[in-house]
Design an enzyme around this catalytic site. Structure first.
Site, PDB file in Angstrom:
ATOM      1  N   GLU A   1      -6.444  -2.050   6.038  1.00  0.00           N
ATOM      2  CA  GLU A   1      -6.384  -2.779   7.308  1.00  0.00           C
ATOM      3  C   GLU A   1      -5.165  -3.685   7.330  1.00  0.00           C
ATOM      4  O   GLU A   1      -4.555  -3.964   6.302  1.00  0.00           O
ATOM      5  CB  GLU A   1      -7.646  -3.601   7.535  1.00  0.00           C
ATOM      6  CG  GLU A   1      -8.190  -4.322   6.305  1.00  0.00           C
ATOM      7  CD  GLU A   1      -7.266  -5.342   5.708  1.00  0.00           C
ATOM      8  OE1 GLU A   1      -6.626  -6.086   6.479  1.00  0.00           O
ATOM      9  OE2 GLU A   1      -7.173  -5.422   4.470  1.00  0.00           O
TER      10      GLU A   1
ATOM     11  N   VAL B   1       0.821  -1.203   0.000  1.00  0.00           N
ATOM     12  CA  VAL B   1       0.000   0.000   0.000  1.00  0.00           C
ATOM     13  C   VAL B   1       0.856   1.255   0.000  1.00  0.00           C
ATOM     14  O   VAL B   1       0.506   2.257  -0.647  1.00  0.00           O
ATOM     15  CB  VAL B   1      -0.978   0.015   1.196  1.00  0.00           C
ATOM     16  CG1 VAL B   1      -0.244   0.109   2.530  1.00  0.00           C
ATOM     17  CG2 VAL B   1      -1.967   1.163   1.058  1.00  0.00           C
TER      18      VAL B   1
ATOM     19  N   GLY C   1      -5.157  -6.536   0.434  1.00  0.00           N
ATOM     20  CA  GLY C   1      -5.629  -5.695   1.523  1.00  0.00           C
ATOM     21  C   GLY C   1      -4.703  -4.516   1.732  1.00  0.00           C
ATOM     22  O   GLY C   1      -4.094  -4.015   0.787  1.00  0.00           O
ATOM     23  N   GLU C   2      -4.593  -4.053   2.968  1.00  0.00           N
ATOM     24  CA  GLU C   2      -3.733  -2.938   3.370  1.00  0.00           C
ATOM     25  C   GLU C   2      -4.231  -1.580   2.875  1.00  0.00           C
ATOM     26  O   GLU C   2      -3.762  -0.548   3.323  1.00  0.00           O
ATOM     27  CB  GLU C   2      -2.296  -3.105   2.860  1.00  0.00           C
ATOM     28  CG  GLU C   2      -1.545  -4.306   3.357  1.00  0.00           C
ATOM     29  CD  GLU C   2      -0.105  -4.344   2.833  1.00  0.00           C
ATOM     30  OE1 GLU C   2       0.297  -3.395   2.118  1.00  0.00           O
ATOM     31  OE2 GLU C   2       0.606  -5.315   3.131  1.00  0.00           O
ATOM     32  N   GLY C   3      -5.152  -1.561   1.917  1.00  0.00           N
ATOM     33  CA  GLY C   3      -5.520  -0.319   1.249  1.00  0.00           C
ATOM     34  C   GLY C   3      -4.938  -0.239  -0.147  1.00  0.00           C
ATOM     35  O   GLY C   3      -5.000   0.810  -0.792  1.00  0.00           O
TER      36      GLY C   3
END
Length: 352
Positions: free
Chosen positions: A173, A98, A315-317
């Site tokens: 997240e 991210v 994920g992570e953004g």
């Protein structure tokens, strides 16, 4: 200190008059009407947000909520639990997926500890509720009061960042085993069987998915979350990172600003946010179609169509970072294209 009710009261519908004016402007630009498709629809959506002026989105920020999960103890993840802490520190260093993608999109990344099983981490915003949530297979993830307090804290953080000049938010997240509570939330909110919502997450072995499904089913049976009550679902079968992302969505909507979703985890939080206050949906920008199994069910329930289909499930953004480019493109198109009238062009059905 703000209350949750006071934050929710400030969430307004999109400005329909501003959106109508934006539609008229777009119809008069140097192109056939509607020929830029969903990019035009995105520009119209942005026009309705009172926190944006003149489609200026020069400052963008992705808020990553990080937390550990008690349900990890049920054997629903293959990565070591400590990876949550390690990756949080890697985010501070700017070397995670991210961070690289956000930098490429001109967006900042804020990493927030809402429940990592560690001491205070340098460079990470400390909003820790506890060192990991409760094991949802055996009881609630947290108390309702903890969920409400974290919603307020997360929304307040977002409002503070908005007051400091951020114009576009993204959510991300970080937390080992967090696809399990996310699947439980999606199952509850969409009234779907857990088998339809549970996926492999961070490369969980497909031959063991039946175990993960059983854990999600047990979590729902044990906690009996009320699907009509977003906070109840978050508190009983969610997690601190999921609550934190929900709070960011509430805060962005309260500020009249867009929030770009990421993948499956963010869909679960979006379902909660929209259950808490339905008008939040107006401010959501779906980035990509997550490769997680329950993604389509969640998005269909939200009535959101993602812009990208990349087969991603990091994920992570990371997906939010990619979609920031689309937000920039929609605003550049709206602000910088010439008009038909300026070029003395008349097209059938177009506004000069």
């Amino acid at each position: 200190m703000q209350t949750l009710s006071s934050i929710l009261r400030t969430i307004a519908p999109l400005d329909s008059k501003a959106m109508a004016r934006a539609t008229t402007r777009l119809d008069g630009l140097l192109k056939p009407q509607g020929s830029l498709g969903r990019l035009e629809q995105l520009a119209i959506q942005l026009a309705g947000m009172r926190g944006l002026y003149g489609h200026q989105v020069d400052r963008k920020q992705i808020i990553v909520m990080a937390a550990d999960h008690g349900v990890y103890d049920e054997g629903v993840a293959i990565s070591p639990r400590v990876v949550t802490m390690v990756q949080a520190l890697n985010m501070v260093r700017g070397v995670t997926g991210v961070c690289v993608l956000a930098a490429n999109a001109g967006a900042e990344v804020k990493i927030v500890d809402v429940g990592i099983d560690s001491d205070t981490l340098p460079g990470v915003i400390d909003m820790k509720v506890a060192r990991g949530s409760g094991n949802i297979a055996r009881g609630a993830a947290m108390t309702r009061q903890q969920a409400e307090d974290l919603l307020i804290a997360s929304a307040t953080l977002t409002l503070q960042q908005a007051a400091g000049g951020v114009k576009v938010f993204g959510v991300g997240e970080l937390g080992m085993a967090n696809t399990t509570p996310a699947a439980a939330m999606v199952s509850v909110f969409t009234d779907s069987d857990p088998e339809l919502a549970v996926g492999i997450g961070a490369n969980f072995p497909s031959e063991q998915l039946h175990h993960k499904v059983a854990v999600v089913r047990r979590a729902i049976e044990t906690n009996q979350p009320d699907a009509s009550d977003g906070i109840d679902v978050l508190a009983k079968v969610g997690g601190f990172d999921l609550v934190g992302m929900t709070g960011v969505m509430l805060g962005a909507a309260a500020a009249g600003l867009p929030v770009v979703l990421d993948g499956f985890l963010s869909y679960a939080s979006a379902l909660a946010a929209c259950r808490i206050e339905a008008k939040v949906r107006d401010y959501l920008i779906p980035s990509h179609l997550s490769a997680e199994k329950g993604a389509v069910i969640a998005l269909n329930h939200l009535q959101l169509e993602p812009y990208l289909q990349m087969g991603m499930r990091l994920g992570e953004g990371s997906g939010a970072a990619l979609a920031m480019h689309l937000v920039d493109a929609a605003c550049a198109m709206y602000n910088n294209m010439g008009s038909l009238a300026e070029s003395n062009i008349e097209l059938p059905g177009c506004v000069n």
